[in-house]
Design a protein around this motif. Structure first.
Motif, PDB file in Angstrom:
ATOM      1  N   LEU A  53       0.838  -1.208   0.000  1.00  0.00           N
ATOM      2  CA  LEU A  53       0.000   0.000   0.000  1.00  0.00           C
ATOM      3  C   LEU A  53       0.869   1.252   0.000  1.00  0.00           C
ATOM      4  O   LEU A  53       0.547   2.239  -0.671  1.00  0.00           O
ATOM      5  CB  LEU A  53      -0.921  -0.008   1.213  1.00  0.00           C
ATOM      6  CG  LEU A  53      -2.036  -1.062   1.233  1.00  0.00           C
ATOM      7  CD1 LEU A  53      -2.776  -1.025   2.568  1.00  0.00           C
ATOM      8  CD2 LEU A  53      -3.024  -0.848   0.086  1.00  0.00           C
ATOM      9  N   ALA A  54       1.966   1.211   0.751  1.00  0.00           N
ATOM     10  CA  ALA A  54       2.876   2.361   0.774  1.00  0.00           C
ATOM     11  C   ALA A  54       3.524   2.562  -0.587  1.00  0.00           C
ATOM     12  O   ALA A  54       3.589   3.685  -1.101  1.00  0.00           O
ATOM     13  CB  ALA A  54       3.945   2.154   1.851  1.00  0.00           C
ATOM     14  N   VAL A  58      -0.981   4.686  -1.479  1.00  0.00           N
ATOM     15  CA  VAL A  58      -2.313   4.818  -0.888  1.00  0.00           C
ATOM     16  C   VAL A  58      -2.323   4.556   0.615  1.00  0.00           C
ATOM     17  O   VAL A  58      -3.381   4.614   1.237  1.00  0.00           O
ATOM     18  CB  VAL A  58      -3.332   3.873  -1.576  1.00  0.00           C
ATOM     19  CG1 VAL A  58      -3.510   4.244  -3.035  1.00  0.00           C
ATOM     20  CG2 VAL A  58      -2.923   2.418  -1.434  1.00  0.00           C
ATOM     21  N   LEU A  59      -1.175   4.294   1.218  1.00  0.00           N
ATOM     22  CA  LEU A  59      -1.151   3.927   2.632  1.00  0.00           C
ATOM     23  C   LEU A  59      -1.683   5.043   3.516  1.00  0.00           C
ATOM     24  O   LEU A  59      -2.448   4.783   4.462  1.00  0.00           O
ATOM     25  CB  LEU A  59       0.273   3.544   3.056  1.00  0.00           C
ATOM     26  CG  LEU A  59       0.442   3.165   4.532  1.00  0.00           C
ATOM     27  CD1 LEU A  59      -0.483   2.019   4.918  1.00  0.00           C
ATOM     28  CD2 LEU A  59       1.899   2.802   4.827  1.00  0.00           C
ATOM     29  N   GLU A  60      -1.292   6.276   3.246  1.00  0.00           N
ATOM     30  CA  GLU A  60      -1.752   7.372   4.105  1.00  0.00           C
ATOM     31  C   GLU A  60      -3.261   7.537   4.028  1.00  0.00           C
ATOM     32  O   GLU A  60      -3.906   7.872   5.028  1.00  0.00           O
ATOM     33  CB  GLU A  60      -1.030   8.667   3.737  1.00  0.00           C
ATOM     34  CG  GLU A  60       0.455   8.649   4.076  1.00  0.00           C
ATOM     35  CD  GLU A  60       0.720   8.167   5.497  1.00  0.00           C
ATOM     36  OE1 GLU A  60       0.079   8.687   6.431  1.00  0.00           O
ATOM     37  OE2 GLU A  60       1.560   7.261   5.679  1.00  0.00           O
ATOM     38  N   GLU A  61      -3.828   7.312   2.861  1.00  0.00           N
ATOM     39  CA  GLU A  61      -5.285   7.388   2.734  1.00  0.00           C
ATOM     40  C   GLU A  61      -5.950   6.277   3.541  1.00  0.00           C
ATOM     41  O   GLU A  61      -7.002   6.485   4.160  1.00  0.00           O
ATOM     42  CB  GLU A  61      -5.693   7.298   1.266  1.00  0.00           C
ATOM     43  CG  GLU A  61      -7.131   7.668   1.001  1.00  0.00           C
ATOM     44  CD  GLU A  61      -7.481   7.704  -0.479  1.00  0.00           C
ATOM     45  OE1 GLU A  61      -8.683   7.890  -0.792  1.00  0.00           O
ATOM     46  OE2 GLU A  61      -6.573   7.552  -1.321  1.00  0.00           O
ATOM     47  N   VAL A  62      -5.349   5.095   3.569  1.00  0.00           N
ATOM     48  CA  VAL A  62      -5.888   3.997   4.377  1.00  0.00           C
ATOM     49  C   VAL A  62      -5.777   4.335   5.855  1.00  0.00           C
ATOM     50  O   VAL A  62      -6.719   4.139   6.629  1.00  0.00           O
ATOM     51  CB  VAL A  62      -5.158   2.678   4.047  1.00  0.00           C
ATOM     52  CG1 VAL A  62      -5.586   1.575   5.009  1.00  0.00           C
ATOM     53  CG2 VAL A  62      -5.445   2.259   2.609  1.00  0.00           C
ATOM     54  N   GLY A  95       0.743  -4.409  11.254  1.00  0.00           N
ATOM     55  CA  GLY A  95      -0.380  -4.604  10.362  1.00  0.00           C
ATOM     56  C   GLY A  95      -1.405  -3.485  10.469  1.00  0.00           C
ATOM     57  O   GLY A  95      -1.288  -2.577  11.291  1.00  0.00           O
ATOM     58  N   LEU A  96      -2.410  -3.556   9.602  1.00  0.00           N
ATOM     59  CA  LEU A  96      -3.545  -2.635   9.623  1.00  0.00           C
ATOM     60  C   LEU A  96      -4.811  -3.439   9.348  1.00  0.00           C
ATOM     61  O   LEU A  96      -4.760  -4.473   8.668  1.00  0.00           O
ATOM     62  CB  LEU A  96      -3.402  -1.549   8.553  1.00  0.00           C
ATOM     63  CG  LEU A  96      -2.380  -0.438   8.775  1.00  0.00           C
ATOM     64  CD1 LEU A  96      -2.323   0.455   7.540  1.00  0.00           C
ATOM     65  CD2 LEU A  96      -2.735   0.393  10.001  1.00  0.00           C
ATOM     66  N   ALA A  97      -5.948  -2.931   9.826  1.00  0.00           N
ATOM     67  CA  ALA A  97      -7.212  -3.632   9.592  1.00  0.00           C
ATOM     68  C   ALA A  97      -8.325  -2.638   9.276  1.00  0.00           C
ATOM     69  O   ALA A  97      -9.244  -2.435  10.069  1.00  0.00           O
ATOM     70  CB  ALA A  97      -7.591  -4.477  10.812  1.00  0.00           C
ATOM     71  N   PRO A  98      -8.273  -1.998   8.114  1.00  0.00           N
ATOM     72  CA  PRO A  98      -9.353  -1.079   7.730  1.00  0.00           C
ATOM     73  C   PRO A  98     -10.618  -1.850   7.377  1.00  0.00           C
ATOM     74  O   PRO A  98     -10.557  -2.984   6.894  1.00  0.00           O
ATOM     75  CB  PRO A  98      -8.786  -0.372   6.498  1.00  0.00           C
ATOM     76  CG  PRO A  98      -7.829  -1.378   5.910  1.00  0.00           C
ATOM     77  CD  PRO A  98      -7.237  -2.119   7.069  1.00  0.00           C
ATOM     78  N   LEU A 103     -11.450   0.362   2.575  1.00  0.00           N
ATOM     79  CA  LEU A 103     -10.282  -0.083   1.813  1.00  0.00           C
ATOM     80  C   LEU A 103     -10.602  -0.273   0.338  1.00  0.00           C
ATOM     81  O   LEU A 103      -9.866   0.195  -0.539  1.00  0.00           O
ATOM     82  CB  LEU A 103      -9.747  -1.390   2.406  1.00  0.00           C
ATOM     83  CG  LEU A 103      -8.602  -2.048   1.635  1.00  0.00           C
ATOM     84  CD1 LEU A 103      -7.360  -1.177   1.662  1.00  0.00           C
ATOM     85  CD2 LEU A 103      -8.312  -3.436   2.196  1.00  0.00           C
ATOM     86  N   ASP A 104     -11.696  -0.980   0.046  1.00  0.00           N
ATOM     87  CA  ASP A 104     -12.015  -1.276  -1.348  1.00  0.00           C
ATOM     88  C   ASP A 104     -12.290  -0.003  -2.141  1.00  0.00           C
ATOM     89  O   ASP A 104     -11.886   0.119  -3.307  1.00  0.00           O
ATOM     90  CB  ASP A 104     -13.212  -2.221  -1.420  1.00  0.00           C
ATOM     91  CG  ASP A 104     -12.911  -3.584  -0.798  1.00  0.00           C
ATOM     92  OD1 ASP A 104     -11.734  -3.865  -0.514  1.00  0.00           O
ATOM     93  OD2 ASP A 104     -13.862  -4.360  -0.589  1.00  0.00           O
ATOM     94  N   ALA A 105     -12.962   0.966  -1.512  1.00  0.00           N
ATOM     95  CA  ALA A 105     -13.236   2.227  -2.207  1.00  0.00           C
ATOM     96  C   ALA A 105     -11.950   3.010  -2.463  1.00  0.00           C
ATOM     97  O   ALA A 105     -11.786   3.640  -3.515  1.00  0.00           O
ATOM     98  CB  ALA A 105     -14.213   3.072  -1.386  1.00  0.00           C
TER      99      ALA A 105
END
Length: 389
Positions: A53-54, A58-62, A95-98, A103-105
């Motif tokens: 993601l980084a 897009v990581l910061e948006e997540v 880890g992350l758990a959005p 996440l999909d959007a």
């Protein structure tokens, strides 16, 4: 005429479209749902997925969705507690758990910014064929009409019950059946410091902090659990959670359930053939394993990256495309078979005393603990660099 049509626009499909569009390919994504929308998921993204993601920007948006960084891990089993910092991998300190509706959007918007054309509310109903190869799709439109689109390659990224896989008759290379049932819901008021994993005979549990101060508590039970019905699911859920982790009794009693109980019984373990003339499968469409290891999202990202890398300069030439897809399939099967075997063993929910004793002996060794946590995250051993595997 598109270079690639991607059927399915969630993690695997949006990531594939994003990467192919950035290579300059003309990409159409057909997604049945209308975003933002939720889907069944354990939510968790291990460090290799977070690092991707980084790298994809897009990581910061997540992170802005409010999902907390999960920089610590605890693993409980009878007579065992391994706890400590999550291993670092590239840009990921944990880890992350959005939530999937977020996440999909985010991934879909990133794919659209890269130049992919995204159409929501569209269901594929058939394929177009030319000279024995897939040459496009037929699909229904959001208003109930019918349309078709042509492409040099159709990628099925439409989940374990893939329509594309069914329409091309993709054979199973391996099918190990269904081993568990997953029951989960969201709780508020659970004090959590990172990701919590619990394992016992006949039950496994994961505690996954996500957005809005909620924690997803997922319980896996053997599919053959006696008397496990929809009506008995709430009792089985709580009993399974406490079997996996008796220490949860007081925290759950003080917490509040904030959503309905989700029940998923369709959790197959398989490899399908990954490609054929004019088509390929990515993510759960081609390879699915029990969610006990929470590897699904990370697998989707990694396979999307693998497929896009193989296709980088190949889509315009049928011969080069066929060669690239063979390379993708060979690499997918080679890379994903060992973790598949490990996940099968975990999904049987029968930890052996010998294995537990090995873990107990290393309980106070930070280096041993780090190796265990790296294995759980799917981080390779050796000198590999992020982005190079």
């Amino acid at each position: 005429m598109y270079d690639v049509i991607v059927v399915g626009g969630r993690c695997a499909g949006a990531a594939t479209a994003l990467l192919l569009a950035r290579q300059g390919h003309r990409v159409l994504v057909l997604e049945r749902a209308r975003f933002p929308s939720d889907t069944l998921s354990t939510l968790y993204i291990h460090q290799p997925g977070v690092d991707r993601l980084a790298r994809w920007g897009v990581l910061e948006e997540v992170r802005a969705t409010g999902c907390p960084p999960l920089d610590r891990i605890s693993f409980r089993a009878p007579g065992l507690l391994l706890t400590g910092p999550a291993p670092v991998w590239g840009a990921a300190t944990g880890g992350l758990a959005p939530r999937r509706y977020a996440l999909d959007a985010i991934l879909a918007r990133a794919a659209a910014r890269a130049g992919a054309e995204f159409r929501h509310g569209c269901s594929v109903t058939g394929l177009l064929w030319e000279g024995g190869a897939v040459a496009g799709v037929r699909y229904t439109t959001p208003r109930g009409g019918a349309d078709r689109a042509r492409a040099r390659l159709v990628v099925g990224a439409d989940g374990r019950n893939s329509t594309v896989a069914r329409l091309v008759g993709a054979p199973y290379l391996r099918d190990d059946g269904r081993l568990t049932v997953a029951l989960y819901t969201y709780w508020s008021g659970l004090p959590m410091d990172g990701l919590g994993l619990c394992s016992a005979q006949g039950a496994g549990a994961a505690l996954v902090p996500t957005q809005d101060g909620l924690t997803l508590v997922n319980v896996q039970l053997p599919r053959a659990t006696p008397g496990l019905t929809r009506e008995s699911a709430p009792h089985a859920y709580l009993a399974g959670a406490l079997r996996a982790c008796p220490d949860l009794a007081e925290p759950l009693a003080a917490a509040r359930q904030e959503d309905r109980l989700f029940r998923c019984t369709d959790l197959p373990n398989f490899f399908r053939r990954a490609h054929g003339p004019g088509w390929a499968l990515v993510g759960d469409a081609g390879h699915h394993k029990d969610p006990c290891g929470a590897q699904g999202i990370g697998d989707a990202f990694a396979q999307a990256e693998l497929l896009a890398g193989c296709l980088a300069d190949a889509v315009d030439d049928p011969g080069l495309t066929a060669k690239a897809l063979r390379r993708y399939a060979e690499e997918r099967d080679l890379r994903w078979t060992p973790p598949y075997e490990s996940n099968l063993a975990f999904a049987r929910l029968t930890p052996t005393e010998e294995h537990l004793e090995v873990l107990r002996r290393g309980e106070t060794d930070p280096l041993f603990r780090d190796r265990v946590f790296r294995a759980l995250a799917g981080i390779p051993d050796g000198d590999e660099e992020p982005g190079g595997y």
